[in-house]
Design an enzyme around this catalytic site. Structure first.
Site, PDB file in Angstrom:
ATOM      1  N   ARG A 176       0.828  -1.217   0.000  1.00  0.00           N
ATOM      2  CA  ARG A 176       0.000   0.000   0.000  1.00  0.00           C
ATOM      3  C   ARG A 176       0.859   1.262   0.000  1.00  0.00           C
ATOM      4  O   ARG A 176       0.442   2.301  -0.494  1.00  0.00           O
ATOM      5  CB  ARG A 176      -0.964  -0.018   1.198  1.00  0.00           C
TER       6      ARG A 176
ATOM      7  N   ILE B 257      -7.367   7.477  -0.890  1.00  0.00           N
ATOM      8  CA  ILE B 257      -7.203   6.024  -1.022  1.00  0.00           C
ATOM      9  C   ILE B 257      -8.106   5.452   0.063  1.00  0.00           C
ATOM     10  O   ILE B 257      -8.115   5.932   1.192  1.00  0.00           O
ATOM     11  CB  ILE B 257      -5.725   5.603  -0.842  1.00  0.00           C
ATOM     12  N   SER B 258      -8.905   4.439  -0.271  1.00  0.00           N
ATOM     13  CA  SER B 258      -9.892   3.926   0.686  1.00  0.00           C
ATOM     14  C   SER B 258      -9.223   3.273   1.891  1.00  0.00           C
ATOM     15  O   SER B 258      -8.095   2.784   1.816  1.00  0.00           O
ATOM     16  CB  SER B 258     -10.792   2.898   0.015  1.00  0.00           C
ATOM     17  N   GLN B 259      -9.981   3.223   2.981  1.00  0.00           N
ATOM     18  CA  GLN B 259      -9.545   2.543   4.204  1.00  0.00           C
ATOM     19  C   GLN B 259      -9.396   1.038   3.925  1.00  0.00           C
ATOM     20  O   GLN B 259     -10.296   0.444   3.315  1.00  0.00           O
ATOM     21  CB  GLN B 259     -10.619   2.782   5.262  1.00  0.00           C
ATOM     22  N   PRO B 260      -8.310   0.413   4.359  1.00  0.00           N
ATOM     23  CA  PRO B 260      -8.119  -1.020   4.104  1.00  0.00           C
ATOM     24  C   PRO B 260      -9.309  -1.885   4.535  1.00  0.00           C
ATOM     25  O   PRO B 260      -9.682  -2.831   3.828  1.00  0.00           O
ATOM     26  CB  PRO B 260      -6.857  -1.364   4.910  1.00  0.00           C
TER      27      PRO B 260
END
Ligand code: SAH
Length: 230
Positions: A47, A73-76
């Site tokens: 990431r 960037i989206s949350q994992p």
């Protein structure tokens, strides 16, 4: 030349990043993510290669991070949840993602699936993501610049699964015809502050809509019909 040689700032971060990813996976497990295929993909994707250098140290926190142009960037955890939903009934052969952003979600999909199209409307984000896919060897990801991803990619569809990674005010039914029979679409829907993840299953000409957890995505920008050239 591999990505680390090209980007000396991440040299030496390899081991630390592997440990950080293992910790991130443990956190996702503790939050209830159970799909081992998804957890393995998250453990693999670097990431830190999908965020700006200044964000490297936070790359494995379970949070969304800014990627410029007002996008994130989206949350994992959300990536894990959406990916789990996408493969819940077996592995889709063809996937369309709307909202490439950093490219991270597409890379996670590419660890699991053979063919991913991803579309983005902001040119510099599209260019950056394309470069990352090439450098990191994600050859099965095909990135496209699209003024409005909600129109889908009619020339390449229908897709076994469609993943929308920006929040739509209303269910984007324009995409229904690009879901293959037996396929599904996953999309955050609702006004800002009141978005829910929705899953739409297609069976022939019927579309079964299911509403799941509350989420928080940057908005899906739909081009007005009068701005469309075709
Ligand atoms: N999946 C991304 C996060 C996406 S953020 C990741 O893993 O990093 C949402 C992205 O959707 C933003 O980059 C935004 O520019 C893009 N977007 C918003 N509306 C869009 C549209 N109509 N068509 C294509 N991309 C869109």
């Amino acid at each position: 030349m591999n990505a680390q040689e090209k980007h000396p700032h991440v040299r030496g971060f390899g081991m630390a990043s592997a440990r950080s990813r293992a910790r991130l996976v443990e956190r996702l497990r503790s939050l209830g993510v159970e799909d081992e295929t998804v957890l393995a993909a998250i453990e693999k994707v670097q990431r830190h290669q999908f965020v700006d250098e200044a964000m490297t140290s936070r790359a494995y926190d379970d949070t969304a991070l800014p990627i410029g142009y007002g996008q994130t960037i989206s949350q994992p955890y959300i990536v894990a949840q959406m990916t789990s939903l996408l493969i819940a009934d077996g592995l889709p052969e063809s996937v369309l993602e709307i909202g490439t952003g950093s490219g991270y979600q597409a890379a996670v999909l590419a660890e699991i699936l053979p063919s991913i199209y991803t579309v983005e409307r902001i040119k510099p984000l599209y260019e950056r993501a394309r470069k990352r896919f090439a450098e990191l060897g994600y050859r099965q990801v095909r990135a496209r610049l699209a003024r409005d991803g909600v129109l889908g990619l009619p020339d390449y569809g229908p897709f076994d699964a469609i993943l929308v990674t920006a929040g739509a005010e209303k269910l984007p039914t324009s995409l229904y015809e690009q879901i293959a029979d037996g396929g599904r679409m996953i999309v955050p829907v609702g006004p800002s502050g009141d978005q829910r993840l929705m899953v739409i299953h297609r069976e022939g000409s019927s579309f079964v809509e299911q509403t799941l957890d509350a989420v928080s995505f940057v908005p899906l920008i739909e081009q007005r019909a009068d701005e469309r050239t075709s």
